[in-house]
Design an enzyme around this catalytic site. Sequence first.
Site, mmCIF file in Angstrom:
data_model
loop_
_atom_site.group_PDB
_atom_site.id
_atom_site.type_symbol
_atom_site.label_atom_id
_atom_site.label_comp_id
_atom_site.label_asym_id
_atom_site.label_seq_id
_atom_site.Cartn_x
_atom_site.Cartn_y
_atom_site.Cartn_z
ATOM 1 N N ASP A 116 0.855 -1.174 0.000
ATOM 2 C CA ASP A 116 0.000 0.000 0.000
ATOM 3 C C ASP A 116 0.904 1.242 0.000
ATOM 4 O OD1 ASP A 116 -2.395 1.598 0.493
ATOM 5 O OD2 ASP A 116 -1.663 1.763 2.553
ATOM 6 N N ASP A 130 -0.288 5.109 1.205
ATOM 7 C CA ASP A 130 -0.566 5.974 2.353
ATOM 8 C C ASP A 130 -0.603 5.160 3.643
ATOM 9 O OD1 ASP A 130 -0.739 8.379 0.955
ATOM 10 O OD2 ASP A 130 -2.839 8.032 0.440
ATOM 11 N N LYS A 143 -8.906 -4.599 -3.736
ATOM 12 C CA LYS A 143 -7.487 -4.756 -4.044
ATOM 13 C C LYS A 143 -7.124 -6.223 -4.288
ATOM 14 C CE LYS A 143 -5.568 -0.810 -1.472
ATOM 15 N NZ LYS A 143 -4.546 -0.421 -0.460
ATOM 16 N N ASP A 193 -2.207 -0.888 5.891
ATOM 17 C CA ASP A 193 -2.556 -0.175 7.119
ATOM 18 C C ASP A 193 -4.047 0.078 7.305
ATOM 19 O OD1 ASP A 193 -2.708 1.893 5.024
ATOM 20 O OD2 ASP A 193 -2.918 3.265 6.726
ATOM 21 N N ASP A 250 -7.059 -2.742 2.847
ATOM 22 C CA ASP A 250 -6.018 -3.757 2.680
ATOM 23 C C ASP A 250 -6.459 -5.135 3.175
ATOM 24 O OD1 ASP A 250 -3.959 -2.009 1.624
ATOM 25 O OD2 ASP A 250 -3.889 -1.124 3.635
#
EC number: 3.1.3.18
Length: 227
Positions: free
Chosen positions: A10, A12, A153, A176, A180
């Site tokens: 990821d 951010d 994702k 995070d 995710d």
Amino acid sequence: MRADPPLVLDIDGTLTRPEGWGIDPRVFDPLREWDAPVVIATGKAFPYPVALCHFVGIPELVVAENGGVVYTGDDVFFTADREAARAVVEEYRAAGYDLGWGTEETVNRWRETEIAVNLEQPIEPLREIAAEYGLEVIDTGYAYHVKDADPNKGEGIARIADHVGVDLADCVAVGDSINDVSTFETVGRGFAVGNADEAAKAAADEVLEERHADGTLAVLDRVRATT
């Protein structure tokens, strides 16, 4: 000799500096030197992860907009229709609310399949309007994303893995946020950085003490190839 495992990362909250904003430059060299595919899977608009790959110097393998856009390195796939998200935003604005990015904003300018709303804006009316159009709103800790509930994702990662010929069971992921979770459910081993939200921590195989890029760098040190 153990080989470097394929990575799914990821952006951010995962590749960011300790304060949570801006890419930590310490990740550039390890990723450029990584001897296996590196997939960047993010909620950001498509150009951002492509640019990151370009500047790091790695092949462009990208899942953008939380799975709404997938780039296998050869083909681009759009897995959701942005028109419903646009309709939600129009109704949200008509109700007197704003996206919160200013007049000439770049957050949504290049989005293909979803809309991002500033975290300072009210979320409940946004969720109510989105539900009327069959969409969901997820809070990634950086923005509210108005998106189709189906693409994620994990599905994009599986498409890329099939195209480049890697086994998902061999992949290591770091993330995070709630977006995710599908990544962690798809790969062989998932790590949540210390600043991760509760959904990501619950889905990960391991929760790290280190936060942001410190956590990602710790994972790379642990799983990199050794003789």
